[in-house]
Design an enzyme around this catalytic site. Sequence first.
Site, PDB file in Angstrom:
ATOM      1  CD  GLU A 193      20.623   7.934  18.380  1.00  0.00           C
ATOM      2  OE1 GLU A 193      21.345   7.771  19.387  1.00  0.00           O
ATOM      3  OE2 GLU A 193      19.730   7.129  18.053  1.00  0.00           O
TER       4      GLU A 193
ATOM      5  CG  HIS B  33       9.581   6.085  18.078  1.00  0.00           C
ATOM      6  ND1 HIS B  33       9.660   5.905  19.437  1.00  0.00           N
ATOM      7  CD2 HIS B  33      10.628   5.404  17.549  1.00  0.00           C
ATOM      8  CE1 HIS B  33      10.708   5.139  19.714  1.00  0.00           C
ATOM      9  NE2 HIS B  33      11.317   4.824  18.589  1.00  0.00           N
TER      10      HIS B  33
END
Lengths: 320, 324
Positions: A58, A127
């Site tokens: 990321e 999440h």
Amino acid sequence: MKEIRFVQAINEALEEELSRDEKVYIIGEDVQAGTFGVSTGLVHKFGPERIMDTPLSETVIAGAAVGSAMTGYRPVAEFMFADFMYVAGDEIFAKAAKWRFIHGGTVELPLVFMASMGGYAKLGAEHSQSPESMFMHTPGLKLVVPSTPYDAKGLMKSAIRDNNPVVYLFHKRLLGLKGEIPEEEYVVPLGQADIKREGTDVTVVATGMMVQFALKVAEELKEKVSVEVIDPRTLEPLDIDTIIESVKKTGRAIVVDEDTKRCGVASEIMAQIMELAFDYLDAPIQRIAAANYPIPGGFMEDYVLPQTKDIKAAIEAIAD
Amino acid sequence: MELTQDQLIKLYTLMVRTRKCDELIVNALKSGKAIGFFHSGQGSEAVPIGACTFNLRDDDYLYPHHRGHGIGYMLARGLSPKPFVASHMGRVAQDVEGPTARERGIHGGSGTIGASFVLSAGMGITAKKNGKNQITACFFGDGSANRGTLHEAMNLASVWKLPIVWVCENNLYAQYMPLKDSMAREDIADLASGYNMPGVIVDGQDVLAVHEAVKAAVDRARAGEGPSLVECKTYRYRGHSEGGPDISHYEPRPAKELEEWKKRDPIKLFRENLLQQGVLTDADVERIDKEIEAEAETLEKYADECPIPKPEDPSVLDRLLYAE
């Protein structure tokens, strides 16, 4: 007009902008397959050079987007889950947000950081987050949180064409939502709120999934209370004028936010209403947001995330 | 291609100018004229000058190392030192002649260490997408080699064969932390094998050795063969930042260590080399020193006359924040 799902609306926006400008490309993990479907199929038309599958990295996804944006490209960096953007904190909050400012305004960073956000999918603490407040708090980042297919498409096109870093958060539970969009091309400008439902008794300000919650409650209560639902659509720039105009009309305001209550988006919008429309208020502003806990896994998430019943109770109380 | 006599003299002159500009800011901080931080790069001039002066095209991208606040890289790229000097005095540079930093591929620097890797990966993507055989040169220190960003960027660059040259200015210390206590191996070049790219070690005090090693890496990147890593072994003469302590962990750095490195000062080594070859005479050396001394005096006077910014109109800040 045609009916389209939220996920297809984003996909159409990406396809149109990739076709319109060869400097646009998508970079992220599994963007060729499209984990949520938003970029699915684009690789067939644009090839792997423009729909770029990265390693699980990321930090370099965000940093490379910054580096190539400052040298002339218009990347759309995909993070899959907004929760994963924390991994690239320096690249998003320091590099993307501040680079132009600290270099005397000589650099442009036309890029989009895109990710799914939000809960109600029982996916656990890492999440399910709605981290809008962190982006809204950071000068230099624009922030888009669409609530309908129409807005999702029009705002994505504006985000890609903007010459600044734009964070674009789509709610994972809205992806199947159907709505109408024009057959012809259109854009939705950043910084223009939309009145999703007109009313006269109570103003409810909400973004993303919370707009759909508020509309559902407003419909249920329509015989008793006339609710006006305002969707800012972009939190930076924030169209506070439309919110204030509504509050001056209704005299009552509720801000609904899926983010954590403490120092959240709702806190900021409440503060601005107090600063700009205190004399028009007939009741204290109410704030509906996630409780100050991590989002628990499984069925427990209902105890932390805001629910329609909370919005309903707040509207009934404030209108009383 | 062998460097010409003029090119050799240019390398020497640029190193002396780099040292002089660095000293100028160090002294200006002492006298209270300069403001903020300064991280001196004295002792490592051969790295930016050797690497950048004759190996890069004007349209190549470059991410400078923060030592000397990038002055060596700017001078090697043919930029005026005026903005460097003026900004360290908190002033707005006026009448700057020559190309801008962006016109020579320098798009800024970072306050956090290690962002260089991932931003350079992005500049490498641009270089590759442009299809004009451009390359990106990323300069970093031994300290940043311990950032996770190195792994993500070097891996991606190798997988995608990005035209990037990674150059480490290994001066043995990350602020107060000696490399021997912070890295599991002695040589940063060893990291290259993990990313399936060449990694070479070069004497960072030898400007010609740096030139040659970086040239090979640049040629490889330009030919589309992917990234390489060049580790330049060097040293910094001064503490991490001006006004701060000059220590290793919590004790003074060994005086003997500095003494040994100064025997191999990059400017001194190259001067001796050029004198020996007859490229320079003692009179030339004296003339170059005088010219650069005079340039420094002019620069300081120039900076004194540059204005201090007064953002009376708040829309100035708006324009800095967002592009149209």
